[in-house]
Design an enzyme around this catalytic site. Structure first.
Site, mmCIF file in Angstrom:
data_model
loop_
_atom_site.group_PDB
_atom_site.id
_atom_site.type_symbol
_atom_site.label_atom_id
_atom_site.label_comp_id
_atom_site.label_asym_id
_atom_site.label_seq_id
_atom_site.Cartn_x
_atom_site.Cartn_y
_atom_site.Cartn_z
ATOM 1 N N GLY A 1 46.617 31.501 41.973
ATOM 2 C CA GLY A 1 46.477 31.579 40.385
ATOM 3 C C GLY A 1 45.398 30.942 39.784
ATOM 4 N N GLU B 1 47.366 28.794 47.438
ATOM 5 C CA GLU B 1 47.161 30.343 47.926
ATOM 6 C C GLU B 1 46.309 30.963 47.154
ATOM 7 O OE1 GLU B 1 51.273 31.530 47.384
ATOM 8 O OE2 GLU B 1 52.112 30.386 49.060
ATOM 9 N N GLY C 1 43.656 33.675 45.652
ATOM 10 C CA GLY C 1 43.064 34.786 46.043
ATOM 11 C C GLY C 1 41.949 35.014 45.049
ATOM 12 N N CYS D 1 41.596 62.730 36.140
ATOM 13 C CA CYS D 1 42.434 63.273 35.071
ATOM 14 C C CYS D 1 43.276 62.513 34.303
ATOM 15 C CB CYS D 1 42.890 64.840 35.458
ATOM 16 S SG CYS D 1 41.713 65.680 36.385
ATOM 17 N N TYR E 1 41.545 42.139 43.972
ATOM 18 C CA TYR E 1 42.149 43.238 43.326
ATOM 19 C C TYR E 1 41.563 44.295 43.043
ATOM 20 C CZ TYR E 1 45.416 39.169 43.353
ATOM 21 O OH TYR E 1 45.926 37.988 43.712
HETATM 22 C C1 PLP Z 1 49.308 37.063 44.132
HETATM 23 C C2 PLP Z 1 49.791 35.635 45.076
HETATM 24 C C3 PLP Z 1 48.880 34.641 45.064
HETATM 25 C C4 PLP Z 1 47.461 34.750 44.675
HETATM 26 O O1 PLP Z 1 47.192 34.881 43.327
HETATM 27 P P1 PLP Z 1 45.796 34.640 42.749
HETATM 28 O O2 PLP Z 1 45.856 34.713 41.337
HETATM 29 O O3 PLP Z 1 44.751 35.875 43.222
HETATM 30 O O4 PLP Z 1 45.107 33.357 43.233
HETATM 31 C C5 PLP Z 1 49.509 33.671 45.617
HETATM 32 N N1 PLP Z 1 50.590 33.450 46.128
HETATM 33 C C6 PLP Z 1 51.359 34.367 45.899
HETATM 34 C C7 PLP Z 1 53.020 34.130 46.257
HETATM 35 C C8 PLP Z 1 51.180 35.545 45.311
HETATM 36 O O5 PLP Z 1 52.087 36.506 44.813
#
Ligand code: PLP
Length: 402
Positions: free
Chosen positions: A226, A260, A262, A328, A357
């Site tokens: 996050g 975690e 992303g 469309c 994403y």
């Molecule tokens: C989506 C998600 C992430 C990654 O979120 P980011 O905002 O991309 O860092 C990490 N852990 C869980 C459980 C998620 O659902």
């Protein structure tokens, strides 16, 4: 490193995703260094960008993976992530997914409900294998982000309340086939403020202390993903601030810290390249119609997300235009009221910050082929996913055609 994006877009065709792997390396190193002095594991959230070469690049640097389906677990393993560095999260897992994860002996199954825990126990019992588990706690914190991407409030479907988590840990501790070694939370995405993370960390650290007091020895403290990134002019959290907050909350606890990320790893490593088809004026409204569409990059349509749009190497007096695709749907746009110079057929637009994403949310809507993906590394370019063909799309249907 400078790349000739115009030439690369000719070489690989458009619409096209390009990712700068050196940028990804930098992000990984920056975050890993911010954890230095502590036991830590960065579990890259595969759903942000699950191209095998992207995962493999991170795996080579030492990253683990956070997966939300058995498909992602398989991708991580195929890309070279060691099973003991893989965690499997997600609010619903099928029995076959649980079974395969246990057989592959991944680090942790992150559980999000009591019912899920019971299923995992049943599958583990049938296998005669003890399941290492972690429980996702919902700390009921407002992450102060977009409501679609907030996950840490009780009104969301994610995680369990503190009291429930405690009951689940006590149950798991007694079970012959569950090994409760981890704790997890993930309060939302695109977090640009530190205070919600700090609060969540404090709440969950206190829970760890009370669990340790009753001999439930939590070893893995997973703060989720996050970390927010800059799409426009956001001021966001630095790696250093982030880890310092985590260190403070978990002071005195012997834990391996997991996170975690992303978006943090890949969003600004990538850009989406699309060519102008033509311009069109409806009344007083200017539209730039491009060869990419919402099926390729859905964030603007889905979340009203902002992506900076730039006309590459084109000068001239700008005026406001909506940048739209050929699909469309009125929601098929990349940007509204974007300042752009006059554009002609084949001019190249760059849609920035599209590494997370982007491709993973692409679809074949309107029977459009998914774009190609290219890696840029140390001045070189290479294809990491070829453009889909029409044949790729109909392959699974053709044999049933009467
Ligand atoms: C989506 C998600 C992430 C990654 O979120 P980011 O905002 O991309 O860092 C990490 N852990 C869980 C459980 C998620 O659902």
């Amino acid at each position: 490193m400078n790349y000739d994006y115009k030439a690369l877009s000719e070489k690989y065709g458009t619409p096209l995703y390009m990712y700068n792997f050196d940028y990804i390396s930098n992000r990984y190193t920056t975050l890993k260094e911010a954890f230095s002095g502590k036991k830590s594991l960065i579990n890259y959230a595969v759903k942000a960008n699950s191209n095998l070469s992207v995962i493999s690049h991170l795996a080579n640097m030492g990253a683990g993976a956070d997966c939300v389906s058995i498909g992602e677990v398989r991708r991580a393993i195929d890309a070279g992530v060691a099973p003991y560095r893989i965690i499997f999260s997600g609010v619903g897992k099928r029995d076959d997914e649980i079974k395969e994860a246990l057989e592959k002996d991944i680090l942790l199954l992150n559980l999000e409900s009591e019912a899920e825990m019971k299923r995992v126990e049943m599958v583990a019992t049938a296998l005669g294998k003890k399941a290492r588990i972690s429980i996702r706690v919902n700390p009921n914190i407002d992450p102060q982000t977009h409501p679609y991407i907030s996950t840490g409030l009780h009104e969301n479907k994610f995680g369990v309340e503190i009291d429930m988590a405690k009951r689940m840990y006590i149950y798991a501790k007694k079970s012959e086939f569950l090994d409760p070694v981890g704790i997890h939370f993930h309060i939302g995405s695109q977090l640009t403020k530190l205070s919600p993370i700090r609060e969540a960390c404090d709440i969950v650290s206190d829970l760890v202390r009370s669990l340790k007091a009753i001999k439930i020895d939590i070893k893995f403290f997973d703060v989720g993903g996050g970390i927010g990134v800059v799409y426009d002019d956001e001021v966001t959290i630095t790696a250093e601030e982030y880890t310092q907050a985590i260190f403070q909350s978990t002071k005195g606890l012997d834990l391996t810290l997991l996170c975690e990320p992303g978006r943090y790893m890949v969003a600004n490593a990538g850009a989406f390249f699309t060519k102008v088809l033509y311009e069109k004026i409806n009344g007083s409204k200017r539209f730039v119609i491009v060869d990419g569409a919402m099926n390729d990059l859905i964030r603007p349509s889905l979340y009203d997300a902002y992506h900076k749009i730039e006309a590459l190497g084109i000068d001239g007096d700008t005026s406001k235009a909506d940048v739209v695709g050929p699909v469309c749907e009125s929601g098929d746009f990349f940007g509204k009221n974007v300042d752009l110079p006059p554009l002609a057929h084949n001019d190249l637009l760059v849609i920035h910050s599209a590494g997370a994403y982007g491709f993973t949310m692409a679809s074949n809507y309107n029977t459009r082929a998914k774009p190609a993906e290219v890696a840029l590394e140390e001045g070189k370019d290479r294809l990491i996913r070829r453009r889909e063909s029409y044949e790729d799309q109909v392959r699974l249907e053709l044999e049933y055609l009467k």
